[in-house]
Design an enzyme around this catalytic site. Structure first.
Site, PDB file in Angstrom:
ATOM      1  CG  HIS A   1     -87.566  28.384  76.215  1.00 14.42           C
ATOM      2  ND1 HIS A   1     -87.523  28.219  74.861  1.00 14.42           N
ATOM      3  CD2 HIS A   1     -86.300  28.166  76.664  1.00 14.42           C
ATOM      4  CE1 HIS A   1     -86.289  27.883  74.497  1.00 14.42           C
ATOM      5  NE2 HIS A   1     -85.530  27.839  75.565  1.00 14.42           N
TER       6      HIS A   1
ATOM      7  CG  ASP B   1     -90.545  29.807  74.077  1.00 13.10           C
ATOM      8  OD1 ASP B   1     -89.744  30.737  74.157  1.00 13.10           O
ATOM      9  OD2 ASP B   1     -90.232  28.596  74.069  1.00 13.10           O
TER      10      ASP B   1
ATOM     11  CD  GLU C   1     -80.338  22.287  73.919  1.00 15.53           C
ATOM     12  OE1 GLU C   1     -81.507  22.066  74.307  1.00 15.53           O
ATOM     13  OE2 GLU C   1     -80.056  23.136  73.063  1.00 15.53           O
TER      14      GLU C   1
ATOM     15  CG  HIS D   1     -75.803  23.738  71.087  1.00 15.00           C
ATOM     16  ND1 HIS D   1     -76.684  23.551  72.126  1.00 15.00           N
ATOM     17  CD2 HIS D   1     -76.265  24.800  70.394  1.00 15.00           C
ATOM     18  CE1 HIS D   1     -77.645  24.465  72.051  1.00 15.00           C
ATOM     19  NE2 HIS D   1     -77.408  25.224  71.004  1.00 15.00           N
TER      20      HIS D   1
ATOM     21  CG  ASP E   1     -82.746  20.770  70.884  1.00 17.38           C
ATOM     22  OD1 ASP E   1     -83.685  19.986  71.137  1.00 17.38           O
ATOM     23  OD2 ASP E   1     -82.629  21.890  71.424  1.00 17.38           O
TER      24      ASP E   1
ATOM     25  CG  ASP F   1     -76.714  27.912  68.034  1.00 19.00           C
ATOM     26  OD1 ASP F   1     -76.725  26.984  67.216  1.00 19.00           O
ATOM     27  OD2 ASP F   1     -77.318  27.888  69.121  1.00 19.00           O
TER      28      ASP F   1
ATOM     29  CG  ASP G   1     -80.449  27.422  66.379  1.00 18.42           C
ATOM     30  OD1 ASP G   1     -79.635  26.540  66.686  1.00 18.42           O
ATOM     31  OD2 ASP G   1     -81.025  28.130  67.232  1.00 18.42           O
TER      32      ASP G   1
ATOM     33  CG  ASP H   1     -83.293  24.647  69.205  1.00 14.98           C
ATOM     34  OD1 ASP H   1     -83.838  25.674  68.750  1.00 14.98           O
ATOM     35  OD2 ASP H   1     -82.596  24.638  70.224  1.00 14.98           O
TER      36      ASP H   1
HETATM   37  C1  XUL Z   1     -80.090  27.689  72.384  1.00  6.72           C
HETATM   38  C2  XUL Z   1     -80.878  26.451  72.456  1.00  6.72           C
HETATM   39  C3  XUL Z   1     -82.095  26.521  73.322  1.00  6.72           C
HETATM   40  C4  XUL Z   1     -82.409  25.254  74.025  1.00  6.72           C
HETATM   41  C5  XUL Z   1     -83.545  25.366  75.017  1.00  6.72           C
HETATM   42  O1  XUL Z   1     -78.936  27.591  71.639  1.00  6.72           O
HETATM   43  O2  XUL Z   1     -80.565  25.468  71.834  1.00  6.72           O
HETATM   44  O3  XUL Z   1     -83.150  26.952  72.548  1.00  6.72           O
HETATM   45  O4  XUL Z   1     -82.730  24.230  73.133  1.00  6.72           O
HETATM   46  O5  XUL Z   1     -83.341  26.357  75.950  1.00  6.72           O
HETATM   47 CO    CO Z   2     -81.503  23.630  71.544  1.00  2.00          CO
END
Ligand code: XUL
Ligand code: CO
Length: 434
Positions: free
Chosen positions: A99, A102, A230, A269, A294, A305, A307, A337
């Site tokens: 991003h 970032d 996404e 997601h 991702d 989430d 992750d 991700d």
């Molecule tokens: C958030 C997510 C983000 C996207 C990019 O849940 O997945 O980090 O991958 O904006």
């Molecule tokens: Co993502």
């Protein structure tokens, strides 16, 4: 200065007990005539590797970042670039994603922030040239700053909309400057908290117009890579407009954007949307719109989430079956991700986490390839629809029938005999390979 206290991670084979070695990921070995690294196209996300302090809703960050001086300065941002590339080199990862916020700080106003971005992009460009690393995709952060609390492209405030457009314009130009292969839209705040205060139709129209302007600007600056959307159903918003693959495809079709967009599907997601990753990938693939992934996984017991790094071999097998079915990634790849657990605060934990994710996907790739070579699974599915290959079934598929002719046919036949779906037999077949 070396921050990741380990050697460059190499492949040592399944019997190795070395925690700093790949047991399955052998970058240059061939699977079906193609190098593993070309099948998998691993990418590291700048936001998790360099910027995630590992805070959670109940506590502050724990991550140790000895390279970071704690300031919101361009100098600090420039220092991080070296550390990130040390990480990529140790891991043998060829792609990355970011991003805008970032890689560079948000400063007092847009033009100062843009200037900071330019300096960091110049350094990233140098580093890419030096190492051969490529930018898989860039994106703009339209969800952290308070101005975006009610949305970026779907905000009720036109000045915020303009700001968001300016930010995406710049992020797209930076992506192009770095020869980025794609550009992603993830709309964390592009949704609503309550419909009581929301004009959904107007917000969706605005979002579509925003994406059309991005397509137009890409043409203007010569950016050729695809755009990705996404999907994610919620969190941080109550409802996010790009909630799942099907909703995204419908939106893109309705607003005439389908030619320019592919989907970037994220496992956690999919889970939040009440789907499996396999389902989301299949929906995207059917529309010929699976672009990138991702790669992560959620926790079965926590409803947000999380992750996490992908370690589930069933999951990575399912993902790689779909990737092989589509004939491999074109511009996309597997972007981790994923973040470490809050307890895993040492820089070295980033190395362990990525070794695990890369090995899990290497195994998924090998297993998926073997299942496809074996052929029993695809033959079973093909056979299951065999009644559509000839006779009345072929007439149905070629559109030669109507309700009247089908009624006439059904009246002439006895009760249809259907074959077993044999789910358990197929599950056993998958386990033969796992
Ligand atoms: C958030 C997510 C983000 C996207 C990019 O849940 O997945 O980090 O991958 O904006
Ligand atoms: Co993502």
């Amino acid at each position: 200065m070396e921050y990741f206290k380990c050697p460059k991670i190499q492949y040592e084979g399944a019997d190795s007990k070395n925690p700093f070695a790949f047991k399955h990921y052998d970058a240059n070995s061939l699977i079906g005539g193609k190098k593993m690294k070309e099948h998998l196209r691993f990418a590291a996300p700048y936001w998790h590797v360099m910027r995630n302090a590992l805070a959670d809703p109940f506590g502050e960050g724990t991550a140790l970042m000895p390279w970071d001086d704690g300031t919101n300065s361009t100098e600090n941002a420039l220092n991080r670039v070296d550390v990130f590339f040390e990480f990529l080199d140790k891991m043998g990862i060829d792609y990355y994603c970011w991003h805008d916020r970032d890689i560079a700080p948000e400063l007092n106003n847009l033009s100062e922030s843009n200037k900071a971005l330019d300096s960091v992009v110049a350094k990233l460009k140098e580093k890419q040239k030096e190492t051969g690393v490529q930018l898989l995709w860039g994106t703009a952060c339209l969800f952290s700053h308070p101005r975006y609390s009610q949305g970026g492209a779907t905000t009720p405030n036109a000045n915020v909309y303009a700001y968001a457009a300016a930010q995406v314009k710049k992020a797209l130009e930076c992506t192009n400057e770095l020869d980025g292969l794609g550009y992603t839209f993830w709309g964390g705040r592009e949704g609503y908290a309550t419909l009581l205060n929301t004009n959904m139709k107007r917000e969706l129209d605005h979002l579509a117009q925003f994406l059309h302007m991005a397509v137009d600007h890409a043409k203007k600056i010569g950016f050729e890579g695809p755009f990705y959307i996404e999907p994610k159903p919620r969190e941080p918003s109550t409802h996010q407009y790009d909630s799942d693959s099907a909703a995204c495809l419908n939106f893109l079709r309705e607003y005439n954007l389908l030619d320019h967009f592919y989907l970037n599907i994220e496992t956690n997601h999919a889970t939040l949307a009440g789907h499996t990753m396999e389902h989301e990938l299949t929906v995207a693939l059917n529309a010929n719109r699976l672009g990138s992934i991702d790669a992560n996984q959620g926790d079965e017991l926590i409803g947000w989430d999380t992750d996490q790094f992908p370690t589930d071999i069933y999951l990575t097998t399912q993902v790689m079956l779909k990737v092989l079915e589509m004939g491999g990634f074109k511009t996309g790849g597997l972007n981790f991700d994923a973040k470490r657990r809050r307890e895993s605060h040492d820089p070295i934990d980033l190395i362990h986490a990525h070794i695990g994710g890369m090995d899990a996907f290497a195994r998924g790739l090998k297993i998926a390839h073997a299942i496809r070579q074996d052929g029993r699974l695809s033959n079973f599915v093909k056979e299951r629809y065999a009644t559509f290959d000839s006779g009345i079934g072929a007439d149905i598929e070629s559109g030669k029938v109507d309700f009247e002719s089908l009624e006439k046919y059904a009246l002439s036949q006895s009760e249809p005999k259907i074959a077993s779906g044999q789910q358990e037999m197929l599950e056993n077949l998958i386990n033969e390979y796992i």
